[in-house]
Scaffold this active site. Structure first.
Site, PDB file in Angstrom:
ATOM      1  N   TYR A   1      -1.758  -5.089  -2.548  1.00  0.00           N
ATOM      2  CA  TYR A   1      -2.134  -6.325  -1.861  1.00  0.00           C
ATOM      3  C   TYR A   1      -2.733  -7.285  -2.881  1.00  0.00           C
ATOM      4  O   TYR A   1      -3.860  -7.119  -3.323  1.00  0.00           O
ATOM      5  CB  TYR A   1      -3.122  -6.074  -0.725  1.00  0.00           C
ATOM      6  CG  TYR A   1      -3.432  -7.327   0.044  1.00  0.00           C
ATOM      7  CD1 TYR A   1      -2.446  -7.963   0.789  1.00  0.00           C
ATOM      8  CD2 TYR A   1      -4.702  -7.901  -0.007  1.00  0.00           C
ATOM      9  CE1 TYR A   1      -2.711  -9.132   1.480  1.00  0.00           C
ATOM     10  CE2 TYR A   1      -4.982  -9.065   0.689  1.00  0.00           C
ATOM     11  CZ  TYR A   1      -3.987  -9.678   1.428  1.00  0.00           C
ATOM     12  OH  TYR A   1      -4.249 -10.846   2.111  1.00  0.00           O
TER      13      TYR A   1
ATOM     14  N   TYR B   1       4.962 -11.375   5.008  1.00  0.00           N
ATOM     15  CA  TYR B   1       3.551 -11.107   4.694  1.00  0.00           C
ATOM     16  C   TYR B   1       2.982 -10.071   5.651  1.00  0.00           C
ATOM     17  O   TYR B   1       3.063 -10.215   6.878  1.00  0.00           O
ATOM     18  CB  TYR B   1       2.760 -12.403   4.784  1.00  0.00           C
ATOM     19  CG  TYR B   1       1.366 -12.323   4.213  1.00  0.00           C
ATOM     20  CD1 TYR B   1       1.137 -12.544   2.871  1.00  0.00           C
ATOM     21  CD2 TYR B   1       0.278 -12.036   5.029  1.00  0.00           C
ATOM     22  CE1 TYR B   1      -0.139 -12.485   2.338  1.00  0.00           C
ATOM     23  CE2 TYR B   1      -0.995 -11.975   4.513  1.00  0.00           C
ATOM     24  CZ  TYR B   1      -1.205 -12.198   3.165  1.00  0.00           C
ATOM     25  OH  TYR B   1      -2.467 -12.127   2.656  1.00  0.00           O
TER      26      TYR B   1
END
Length: 394
Positions: A349, A299
């Protein structure tokens, strides 16, 4: 990679091991602005994932998404044409919940509560509002203790954590650049990435504007519109689906003791975040170790989360995450090829869901930046916030 397998875990983790597989993935385009609503994007991604799996919408009986998902189960079920649902869940903490959506479906399918599960995330953040601009609405939350002192945005909170990390261990902006560069290099191989054909150089990075010092423009993830989804079924059924099954070998969530909001400022050790908690559980229930991982999707809402996660998940020692990035370690052919679609920094994103779908592509052998012979993939959710992780294998 070669590694030493560990003894199988016991309990619920052992029951989950390789019992389910991801058999379908789908997505919309990614862009700064896409037409249509978040609901419309969600439905397109879900239908694409089901088509990829060769499964009818009427067979879906389980759903999982995020508490921040604005399209609820009822609306998706009606629009896509699902049958009776027998399991549905939502996971909190934004990007920290990505891997947990798949974990919840895997648990439901493995225990017989459902047979076909769909997880999804749809966002319009490129063209939508920035929620942290209105600080007044955040005052009833734990943010009441930090917003008055200037920590207004996630970038500000992670910047403070980053400054502590750089000071404590001698990590540098060059280490953060290594992360940004690896993601951008992979995005330049991925026609679906927002940053496709937009190379990044060290001069561009070092001379870019500050967003929240020491985080510059290229240390921050993109703001994009888009949606993704995946389909989870039992290992037995997966053998009859269209693509090579990608098995959920292990899964974990992590919320450390005394955690507060975005970051662990108030803990005895702010630099051991939720990744450490999730990692202990993940490896406990796996037959694999970090040395067995061929490719990772870590991440990357901010570059500094990657070295912190590398340490938390056991790829290197405490304080060694910056140095780990040196010498092309995160590139294809390096020690740990990372975020091979471009990640949140350079593909899109969408609260980390694109890291899951890219992990599946790697293990199918269909990535635009394929790691030769990839058989295992670690996918992580947001470090800093209560988090989750998946260990996938083919």
């Amino acid at each position: 990679m070669a590694g030493t397998a560990r003894a199988a875990g016991s309990g619920s983790g052992a029951a989950l091991k390789d019992a389910t597989a991801v058999v379908g993935i789908g997505r919309t385009a990614f862009a700064k602005h896409l037409p249509g609503s978040e609901k419309a994007l969600a439905c397109r991604a879900v239908l694409a994932a089901l088509d990829d799996a060769g499964i009818s919408p009427a067979e879906v009986d389980a759903l999982a998404s995020y508490t921040m998902e604005e399209t609820d189960e009822v609306e998706v079920a009606k629009a896509v044409g699902f049958g009776d649902l027998t399991f549905f869940s939502k996971v909190g903490f934004g990007g920290g919940g990505s891997c947990a959506t798949v974990a919840h479906l895997a648990g439901a399918v493995a225990t017989g509560q459902a047979t076909v599960g769909v997880a999804w995330r749809s966002r319009k953040r490129g063209s939508g509002p920035r929620p942290w601009r209105n600080t007044a609405v955040q005052l009833p939350t734990p943010a009441q203790w930090t917003r008055p002192f200037g920590l207004l945005r996630p970038a500000d909170e992670i910047a403070m954590l980053t400054r502590r990390y750089l000071h404590e261990y001698g990590a540098t902006r060059d280490h953060l650049f290594n992360v940004a560069l690896a993601c951008r290099n992979r995005a330049n191989q991925n026609p679906a990435a927002v940053m496709y054909e937009r190379p990044l150089t060290r001069d561009m990075y070092m001379n870019s504007r500050w967003i929240s010092e020491p985080l510059c423009l290229f240390d921050n993830c993109l703001e994009t519109d888009g949606a993704l989804a995946c389909v989870v079924v039992s290992a037995e059924r997966a053998r009859d689906c269209r693509h090579r099954p990608v098995y959920v070998h292990a899964a974990a969530q992590g919320l450390p003791a005394q955690h507060h909001g975005m970051v662990n400022y108030w803990n005895d050790d702010p630099l051991t975040g939720p990744a450490w908690t999730a990692a202990r559980h993940l490896w406990k229930h796996a037959d694999l170790t970090p040395q067995d991982v061929d490719v990772a999707q870590i991440y990357d809402a901010f570059t500094s989360l990657v070295p912190l996660s590398l340490e938390g998940y056991g790829f290197c020692g405490r304080g060694e995450g910056g140095a780990f990035t040196e010498g092309g370690a995160l590139e294809i052919g390096g020690r740990l090829p990372l975020n091979t679609s471009g990640g949140g920094l350079s593909e899109a994103y969408v609260h980390g869901f694109n890291l899951i779908t890219e992990g599946v592509r790697q293990l199918r052998g269909t990535s635009t930046a394929q790691v030769p012979g990839a058989a295992t993939c670690l996918v992580t959710a947001g470090e800093g916030v209560p988090t989750s992780a998946l260990l996938l294998r083919n």
